[in-house]
Design a protein around this motif. Structure first.
Motif, mmCIF file in Angstrom:
data_model
loop_
_atom_site.group_PDB
_atom_site.id
_atom_site.type_symbol
_atom_site.label_atom_id
_atom_site.label_comp_id
_atom_site.label_asym_id
_atom_site.label_seq_id
_atom_site.Cartn_x
_atom_site.Cartn_y
_atom_site.Cartn_z
ATOM 1 N N TYR A 260 -6.674 1.567 0.622
ATOM 2 C CA TYR A 260 -6.786 0.730 -1.189
ATOM 3 C C TYR A 260 -8.668 0.542 -0.591
ATOM 4 O O TYR A 260 -9.338 0.642 -1.384
ATOM 5 N N GLN A 261 -9.330 0.496 0.597
ATOM 6 C CA GLN A 261 -10.339 0.068 1.280
ATOM 7 C C GLN A 261 -10.903 1.709 0.792
ATOM 8 O O GLN A 261 -12.507 1.650 -0.003
ATOM 9 N N LYS B 224 -10.892 3.853 -1.241
ATOM 10 C CA LYS B 224 -11.211 3.846 -2.811
ATOM 11 C C LYS B 224 -11.320 3.079 -3.385
ATOM 12 O O LYS B 224 -12.735 3.020 -3.975
ATOM 13 N N ALA B 225 -11.333 1.730 -2.595
ATOM 14 C CA ALA B 225 -12.122 0.834 -3.556
ATOM 15 C C ALA B 225 -13.876 0.849 -3.099
ATOM 16 O O ALA B 225 -14.936 0.422 -3.728
ATOM 17 N N ASP C 71 -2.064 1.413 4.184
ATOM 18 C CA ASP C 71 -2.012 1.454 3.019
ATOM 19 C C ASP C 71 -3.592 0.591 1.915
ATOM 20 O O ASP C 71 -3.990 0.656 1.883
ATOM 21 N N MET C 72 -3.794 -0.339 3.386
ATOM 22 C CA MET C 72 -4.617 -0.909 3.407
ATOM 23 C C MET C 72 -5.570 -0.555 4.041
ATOM 24 O O MET C 72 -6.701 -1.136 2.663
#
Length: 327
Positions: free
Chosen positions: A313-314, A316-317, A309-310
């Motif tokens: 997130y990266q 997407k960022a 999940d982390m």
């Protein structure tokens, strides 16, 4: 296509008895195969998986009692029983195994008890009362066939209970169960377990632009693409929630999972599903997070999910339409 008639295996060293049983059973519409001793009977059983075994108690090479014990072991190996409470409600406990009808000259209580102790379903003595035999055979086969139908229906219900109704891939419940199972299997094998979490980019805008029916169609096409890339039987694709999917990859390192992630990203982009509201592409794209661990007994599977999940997130960022592998 017409259904094949039930198959009966007759195991008896007496040729006259075998021929008598064959004539009577074929007249009733059954298919009959024969064996002259217990060892031969076991071989035929493994090849044909009959609906019923008629077994003589006293034979050379291997007697019927020993043969029956081996038959029950083989039947247990083949069996995938549905829930026992479900069977009990149907009055079908104990009929999951291939029924064995013992036919013998022995009629003393000790022999009868021994026959049932080794797994015989029913018992009939010689000289054979043919009317009684027909009724018992009919009852045993009907009972066995009913069990098989219930078992098949139960398997189908279990399968449907683990699928996402919209996309046809595994649902969240199945994902959680499978991840936990594979976590412990990888502990035993001291092998890596990888997880890919992926999200359809700007999916809310897609729904707002094209409507929920188009959104559902998009989810199905993406799920099909993910399923295509998860090539091994042990790989599991699941709908994790909303527009998010998960792929469990047992025995897979970060490098291997990253290759799968890039294949997924490329394939979905190559579908060319128009997405006019996307900020990064004219087509639907995926962002993916990759994580891989060697599971340990004192570490929960949730750690792998958190790392994937982390990584998502990266991804997407850092611009979306890409994968990031957690190292």
């Amino acid at each position: 296509m017409p259904e094949e008639p039930p198959t009966i295996l007759v195991v008896d060293d007496d040729q006259f008895i075998r021929e008598l049983l064959r004539r009577v059973m074929e007249k009733e519409g059954y298919k009959v195969v024969e064996a002259t001793n217990g060892e031969q009977g076991l071989d035929v059983y493994q090849r044909l998986k009959p609906h019923l075994v008629m077994l003589d108690a006293l034979m050379p090479v291997m007697d019927g009692f020993t043969c029956c014990k081996h038959l029950q072991k083989l039947s247990d190996e083949d069996e995938t029983s549905p829930d026992s409470e479900h069977l009990e409600a149907q009055g079908l406990q104990g009929v999951s195994q291939t029924p064995v009808l013992m036919i013998t000259n022995l009629d003393d209580p000790e022999s009868v008890d021994r026959a049932f102790a080794v797994g015989a379903t029913d018992y009939i003595t010689k000289p054979i009362h043919l009317a009684v035999l027909r009724q018992r055979v009919r009852r045993l086969i009907q009972q066995f066939q009913l069990y098989q139908k219930l078992e098949q229906a139960n398997r189908e219900l279990q399968r449907l209970a683990t699928l996402d109704g919209l996309t046809g891939v595994a649902n969240r419940r199945r994902f959680d169960q499978y991840l936990d199972d594979e976590w412990w299997r990888m502990i035993r094998e001291e092998s890596p377990l990888s997880l890919i979490l992926c999200d359809i980019d700007f999916f809310k805008k897609y729904n707002d632009t094209y409507g929920h029916q188009a959104g559902d169609a998009c989810l199905r096409r993406v799920a099909d693409a993910l399923r295509f890339c998860a090539k091994r039987s042990v790989d599991l694709v699941a709908r994790y929630g909303g527009e998010e999917f998960a792929i469990v990859l047992p025995n897979t390192t970060t490098i291997g999972a990253s290759l799968v992630a890039e294949e997924l990203r490329s394939l979905v982009h190559g579908l060319k599903i128009t997405h006019a509201a996307s900020a990064i592409s004219e087509y639907v794209t995926l962002s993916l997070g990759v994580a891989s661990l060697y599971p340990e007994p004192d570490t929960p599977p949730a750690k792998l999910v958190a790392e994937a999940d982390m990584a998502l997130y990266q991804a997407k960022a850092s611009g979306r339409n890409r994968y990031v592998a957690k190292v």
